[in-house]
Design an enzyme around this catalytic site. Sequence first.
Site, PDB file in Angstrom:
ATOM      1  N   ALA A  18      16.668  49.538 -19.280  1.00 54.82           N
ATOM      2  CA  ALA A  18      15.265  49.864 -19.101  1.00 54.82           C
ATOM      3  C   ALA A  18      14.647  50.127 -20.475  1.00 54.82           C
ATOM      4  O   ALA A  18      15.346  50.428 -21.446  1.00 54.82           O
ATOM      5  CB  ALA A  18      15.118  51.088 -18.203  1.00 54.82           C
ATOM      6  N   GLY A  42      20.083  49.709 -16.864  1.00 55.11           N
ATOM      7  CA  GLY A  42      19.448  48.941 -15.809  1.00 55.11           C
ATOM      8  C   GLY A  42      19.816  47.475 -15.825  1.00 55.11           C
ATOM      9  O   GLY A  42      19.756  46.798 -14.796  1.00 55.11           O
ATOM     10  N   GLU A  82      22.940  47.300 -13.917  1.00 57.88           N
ATOM     11  CA  GLU A  82      22.605  47.530 -12.513  1.00 57.88           C
ATOM     12  C   GLU A  82      22.039  46.270 -11.865  1.00 57.88           C
ATOM     13  O   GLU A  82      22.320  45.985 -10.688  1.00 57.88           O
ATOM     14  CB  GLU A  82      21.618  48.689 -12.398  1.00 57.88           C
ATOM     15  CG  GLU A  82      22.283  50.022 -12.692  1.00 57.88           C
ATOM     16  CD  GLU A  82      21.321  51.187 -12.705  1.00 57.88           C
ATOM     17  OE1 GLU A  82      21.463  52.079 -11.857  1.00 57.88           O
ATOM     18  OE2 GLU A  82      20.410  51.205 -13.564  1.00 57.88           O
TER      19      GLU A  82
END
Length: 257
Positions: free
Chosen positions: A65, A110, A113
């Site tokens: 992110a 992220g 993920e």
Amino acid sequence: MADTAQLSVDGDGVATVTVDRPDRLNALNVPTLRALRDAVEAAADEDARVLVLTGAGDDAFVAGADIAHMQDMDPQAAHEYAALGHDLAAAVEAFPAPAVAKINGYAFGGGLELALACDLRVASEQAVLGQTEIDLGIIPGWGATQRLPRLVDDETARRLIYFGDRLDATDAYEEGLVGDVVAHDELDEYVADLAADLAAKPATALAAAKEAINQSYETSLDAGLDFERRTWAGLFGSHDQREGMRAFLEDRDPDFE
């Protein structure tokens, strides 16, 4: 969609979604998350037979992110940001065809993920992977606390999340985090061949298989077995079922829809 996400669909029905922020190592801010979600939805609307996710450039899949975007968030803004990440991961996980993460470089936070939401993960030998949030004073917020322990063993998942360790591609393979590691200059061809092989399979059966496997994480064994039985039976009478079995008996290659 914003120009930070690119979608292309080839003649075999392989849709490739590319995070296109190479100057920021493809870090995910709000516009990029929304653009990626739109691209995945557009790929589904195109009836793509395979979804490939990757990052632009040679350095990063998705480096995580966007920390500059996150640093001054209050809890409400952080909740909304997390919801966008979860929406994207859920769209990939529920995509009605296999999703393949082509991990061409850094996959942190992220970014990892997003790869975890895919069905298959192929890494360049120069890739580095990690759930690195702990050193930012936070935890994974887009699904890793739930998906990572389902992919690797519980202690490995806890160590990766608690320590924020980074794994090179070989170690990631040994831990079961990725399914293949290939030379960096062979990654595009390798994933293209893998995706073409998947695209040649019967799409309805692949979608059913993906849904049934996903059910195993959502329900009891008895309920999952019942879902499998009903899904299996429901494929009978389809063109692909009849063609696949007829081709087997006639010792020829099947012609699936």
